[in-house]
Design a protein around this motif. Sequence first.
Motif, mmCIF file in Angstrom:
data_model
loop_
_atom_site.group_PDB
_atom_site.id
_atom_site.type_symbol
_atom_site.label_atom_id
_atom_site.label_comp_id
_atom_site.label_asym_id
_atom_site.label_seq_id
_atom_site.Cartn_x
_atom_site.Cartn_y
_atom_site.Cartn_z
ATOM 1 N N MET A 72 0.850 -1.191 0.000
ATOM 2 C CA MET A 72 0.000 0.000 0.000
ATOM 3 C C MET A 72 0.886 1.240 0.000
ATOM 4 S SD MET A 72 -3.095 0.987 2.619
ATOM 5 C CE MET A 72 -2.036 0.929 4.070
ATOM 6 N N SER A 73 0.681 2.142 -0.971
ATOM 7 C CA SER A 73 1.556 3.292 -1.132
ATOM 8 C C SER A 73 1.148 4.469 -0.267
ATOM 9 C CB SER A 73 1.582 3.719 -2.606
ATOM 10 O OG SER A 73 2.116 2.680 -3.402
ATOM 11 N N GLU A 74 -0.143 4.797 -0.212
ATOM 12 C CA GLU A 74 -0.607 5.893 0.636
ATOM 13 C C GLU A 74 -0.956 5.328 2.006
ATOM 14 O OE1 GLU A 74 -3.496 8.529 -0.956
ATOM 15 O OE2 GLU A 74 -2.527 8.655 -2.925
ATOM 16 N N ARG A 75 -0.435 5.991 3.049
ATOM 17 C CA ARG A 75 -0.601 5.460 4.392
ATOM 18 C C ARG A 75 -1.184 6.510 5.325
ATOM 19 N NH1 ARG A 75 2.649 0.759 5.117
ATOM 20 N NH2 ARG A 75 1.518 0.615 7.085
ATOM 21 N N THR A 76 -2.046 6.052 6.222
ATOM 22 C CA THR A 76 -2.576 6.909 7.287
ATOM 23 C C THR A 76 -2.271 6.313 8.662
ATOM 24 O OG1 THR A 76 -4.738 5.821 7.167
ATOM 25 C CG2 THR A 76 -4.437 7.824 5.861
ATOM 26 N N SER A 77 -1.676 5.103 8.676
ATOM 27 C CA SER A 77 -1.312 4.467 9.948
ATOM 28 C C SER A 77 -0.240 3.421 9.677
ATOM 29 C CB SER A 77 -2.533 3.808 10.600
ATOM 30 O OG SER A 77 -3.020 2.750 9.786
ATOM 31 N N TYR A 78 0.436 3.008 10.737
ATOM 32 C CA TYR A 78 1.490 1.990 10.653
ATOM 33 C C TYR A 78 1.347 1.008 11.803
ATOM 34 C CZ TYR A 78 3.903 4.853 7.175
ATOM 35 O OH TYR A 78 4.211 5.570 6.035
ATOM 36 N N THR A 79 1.523 -0.260 11.497
ATOM 37 C CA THR A 79 1.557 -1.274 12.539
ATOM 38 C C THR A 79 2.784 -1.041 13.418
ATOM 39 O OG1 THR A 79 0.529 -2.876 11.058
ATOM 40 C CG2 THR A 79 1.675 -3.754 12.989
ATOM 41 N N PRO A 80 2.655 -1.073 14.744
ATOM 42 C CA PRO A 80 3.831 -0.926 15.603
ATOM 43 C C PRO A 80 4.940 -1.896 15.189
ATOM 44 C CG PRO A 80 1.860 -0.795 16.933
ATOM 45 C CD PRO A 80 1.411 -1.184 15.544
ATOM 46 N N GLY A 81 6.164 -1.380 15.161
ATOM 47 C CA GLY A 81 7.298 -2.169 14.717
ATOM 48 C C GLY A 81 7.669 -1.935 13.271
ATOM 49 N N THR A 82 6.905 -1.084 12.567
ATOM 50 C CA THR A 82 7.151 -0.801 11.155
ATOM 51 C C THR A 82 7.821 0.562 10.998
ATOM 52 O OG1 THR A 82 5.134 -2.001 10.597
ATOM 53 C CG2 THR A 82 6.068 -0.585 8.886
ATOM 54 N N PRO A 83 8.900 0.666 10.228
ATOM 55 C CA PRO A 83 9.456 1.986 9.949
ATOM 56 C C PRO A 83 8.384 2.885 9.335
ATOM 57 C CG PRO A 83 11.033 0.307 9.314
ATOM 58 C CD PRO A 83 9.746 -0.409 9.644
ATOM 59 N N CYS A 84 8.210 4.078 9.912
ATOM 60 C CA CYS A 84 7.115 4.950 9.499
ATOM 61 C C CYS A 84 7.583 6.312 9.020
ATOM 62 C CB CYS A 84 6.117 5.112 10.638
ATOM 63 S SG CYS A 84 6.799 5.993 12.088
ATOM 64 N N TRP A 85 8.829 6.645 9.264
ATOM 65 C CA TRP A 85 9.307 7.987 8.926
ATOM 66 C C TRP A 85 10.814 7.952 8.730
ATOM 67 C CZ3 TRP A 85 7.245 12.013 6.912
ATOM 68 C CH2 TRP A 85 7.735 13.308 7.082
ATOM 69 N N GLY B 5 12.673 24.461 15.428
ATOM 70 C CA GLY B 5 14.092 24.595 15.130
ATOM 71 C C GLY B 5 14.428 24.576 13.659
ATOM 72 N N GLY B 6 13.471 24.966 12.806
ATOM 73 C CA GLY B 6 13.723 24.982 11.376
ATOM 74 C C GLY B 6 13.338 23.700 10.656
ATOM 75 N N TYR B 7 12.664 22.794 11.368
ATOM 76 C CA TYR B 7 12.284 21.496 10.789
ATOM 77 C C TYR B 7 11.304 21.692 9.631
ATOM 78 C CZ TYR B 7 11.452 16.434 10.968
ATOM 79 O OH TYR B 7 11.403 15.093 10.680
ATOM 80 N N ARG B 8 11.470 20.872 8.596
ATOM 81 C CA ARG B 8 10.558 20.880 7.457
ATOM 82 C C ARG B 8 10.142 19.447 7.131
ATOM 83 N NH1 ARG B 8 12.751 25.292 3.000
ATOM 84 N NH2 ARG B 8 13.564 26.851 4.477
ATOM 85 N N ARG B 9 9.056 19.318 6.374
ATOM 86 C CA ARG B 9 8.624 18.017 5.885
ATOM 87 C C ARG B 9 8.648 18.045 4.370
ATOM 88 N NH1 ARG B 9 4.352 18.170 9.997
ATOM 89 N NH2 ARG B 9 2.714 18.182 8.420
ATOM 90 N N ALA B 10 9.436 17.161 3.779
ATOM 91 C CA ALA B 10 9.525 17.069 2.322
ATOM 92 C C ALA B 10 8.262 16.427 1.779
ATOM 93 C CB ALA B 10 10.747 16.253 1.925
ATOM 94 N N LYS B 11 7.777 16.953 0.664
ATOM 95 C CA LYS B 11 6.547 16.457 0.058
ATOM 96 C C LYS B 11 6.794 16.013 -1.380
ATOM 97 C CE LYS B 11 3.418 19.321 2.832
ATOM 98 N NZ LYS B 11 2.577 18.236 3.387
ATOM 99 N N LYS B 12 6.085 14.959 -1.752
ATOM 100 C CA LYS B 12 6.086 14.459 -3.126
ATOM 101 C C LYS B 12 4.627 14.406 -3.564
ATOM 102 C CE LYS B 12 7.642 12.120 -6.796
ATOM 103 N NZ LYS B 12 8.589 12.639 -7.788
ATOM 104 N N GLY B 13 4.262 15.207 -4.552
ATOM 105 C CA GLY B 13 2.874 15.245 -4.978
ATOM 106 C C GLY B 13 1.928 15.658 -3.882
ATOM 107 N N GLY B 14 2.407 16.524 -2.974
ATOM 108 C CA GLY B 14 1.575 17.005 -1.881
ATOM 109 C C GLY B 14 1.519 16.093 -0.678
ATOM 110 N N LYS B 15 2.194 14.948 -0.734
ATOM 111 C CA LYS B 15 2.189 13.979 0.366
ATOM 112 C C LYS B 15 3.515 14.037 1.127
ATOM 113 C CE LYS B 15 -1.777 11.992 -0.811
ATOM 114 N NZ LYS B 15 -2.987 12.017 0.057
ATOM 115 N N ASP B 16 3.432 13.975 2.456
ATOM 116 C CA ASP B 16 4.647 13.962 3.268
ATOM 117 C C ASP B 16 5.433 12.682 3.044
ATOM 118 O OD1 ASP B 16 4.315 16.433 4.639
ATOM 119 O OD2 ASP B 16 2.839 15.502 5.950
ATOM 120 N N VAL B 17 6.736 12.823 2.747
ATOM 121 C CA VAL B 17 7.569 11.635 2.492
ATOM 122 C C VAL B 17 8.792 11.556 3.396
ATOM 123 C CG1 VAL B 17 6.841 11.312 0.101
ATOM 124 C CG2 VAL B 17 8.752 12.839 0.592
ATOM 125 N N ALA B 18 9.241 12.679 3.969
ATOM 126 C CA ALA B 18 10.459 12.640 4.782
ATOM 127 C C ALA B 18 10.589 13.937 5.564
ATOM 128 C CB ALA B 18 11.692 12.447 3.896
#
Length: 215
Positions: free
Chosen positions: A1-14, A48-61
Amino acid sequence: MSERTSYTPGTPCWVELSGTPDVEASEGFYRELFGWEMPELSNSAELGGYRRAKKGGKDVAGVAPSMEEGQPPAWRTYVAVADAAATITAAGAAGGQVIVEPMDVVGLGTMAVFSDPTGAVCGLWQPGTFAGAELVNEYGAFGWNELGTRDTARAKEFYGAAFGWGSEDQEMGEMGVYTTWKVGEEMVGGMFDITGIVPDEIPAHWLVYFAVEDT
């Protein structure tokens, strides 16, 4: 699944580019490479200057500026957990070193950071209003997280205790044995022995892979 709104605990999420000395230069590089945009957030100054990178409007990193002189920039993996405090305690009891105690991030979630007994740094994320990357396993988004270490046996013990991960080994010829981390039957990451493969001065680390159309 490419678009995500949740993650099972134990899964890399960010994943996060931590300690970049030049956010604008990083934005230019990754825009050309992956088509990312890194807009300033309404609370970037507060963070502290943090940003969220987006791809096609979706947060990726995430992208975090350097916080202290001499901090080496590096990609960091965050693993979803149900209880950051309990997990960081388990990590410490299993031989890890706590780097950042669990802390609330303006209601988005609770983060913590540790190093495992082999020296690799990893983050935890207990979601609040923010679950993690909204897009994964697609071009320009992260698709795999891999531990490179010189003590795979110790790493198996540690991550089994900290995250409840199972592991499955596979012979990979000249590369040696490759380990797949598993939550139940789901593959969530990998591990291999970097002894003799990378220079000795490079410590154990978590490596992030991004999906691309043409390597």
